[in-house]
Design a protein around this motif. Structure first.
Motif, short mmCIF file in Angstrom:
data_model
loop_
_atom_site.label_atom_id
_atom_site.label_comp_id
_atom_site.label_asym_id
_atom_site.label_seq_id
_atom_site.Cartn_x
_atom_site.Cartn_y
_atom_site.Cartn_z
N ALA A 4 6.20 -0.74 -1.20
CA ALA A 4 7.60 -0.50 -1.55
C ALA A 4 7.96 0.97 -1.39
O ALA A 4 9.05 1.31 -0.89
CB ALA A 4 7.88 -0.97 -2.97
N LEU A 5 7.08 1.85 -1.81
CA LEU A 5 7.33 3.29 -1.66
C LEU A 5 7.39 3.67 -0.19
O LEU A 5 8.26 4.43 0.23
CB LEU A 5 6.25 4.08 -2.39
N TYR A 54 -0.97 -2.15 -7.03
CA TYR A 54 -0.89 -0.85 -6.36
C TYR A 54 -0.50 -1.01 -4.89
O TYR A 54 0.25 -0.20 -4.34
CB TYR A 54 -2.21 -0.10 -6.48
N TRP A 55 -0.98 -2.06 -4.25
CA TRP A 55 -0.62 -2.29 -2.86
C TRP A 55 0.87 -2.60 -2.72
O TRP A 55 1.54 -2.10 -1.83
CB TRP A 55 -1.44 -3.44 -2.28
N VAL A 56 1.39 -3.42 -3.61
CA VAL A 56 2.81 -3.78 -3.55
C VAL A 56 3.68 -2.55 -3.81
O VAL A 56 4.66 -2.31 -3.09
CB VAL A 56 3.13 -4.91 -4.55
#
Length: 87
Positions: free
Chosen positions: A9-10, A3-5
């Motif tokens: 990215a978002l 979720y962090w990655v």
């Protein structure tokens, strides 16, 4: 961690207007592509050329004339008893 990655990215895609996403994808594709064996590249090239040849042959063939009545065309398609093609 996933979720962090994805969140990072978002955020980068929104903050940098999409250029970060395109840059990262291009860098990854370049990195992977630089380590491909020559035989794999040759096979991909042969596939692309075959597709282009098929596309060129399809363009050379005359297009079928659609039937005047769409209901008749649908029935012919469903019962697989289309009229013979003109020669």
């Amino acid at each position: 961690m996933t979720y962090w990655v994805h969140g990072l990215a978002l955020w980068a895609a929104v903050f940098y207007g999409g250029w970060a996403t395109v840059g990262v994808a291009a860098a990854l594709l370049t990195g992977v592509g630089s380590f491909l064996p020559g035989a794999t590249v040759d096979r991909l090239t042969a596939r692309i050329e075959a597709r282009q040849q098929v596309a060129a042959e399809e363009e050379a063939e005359p297009a079928e004339e659609p039937l005047a009545n769409p209901l008749v065309a649908l029935l012919w398609h469903l019962i697989a008893d289309a009229p013979p093609e003109p020669t």
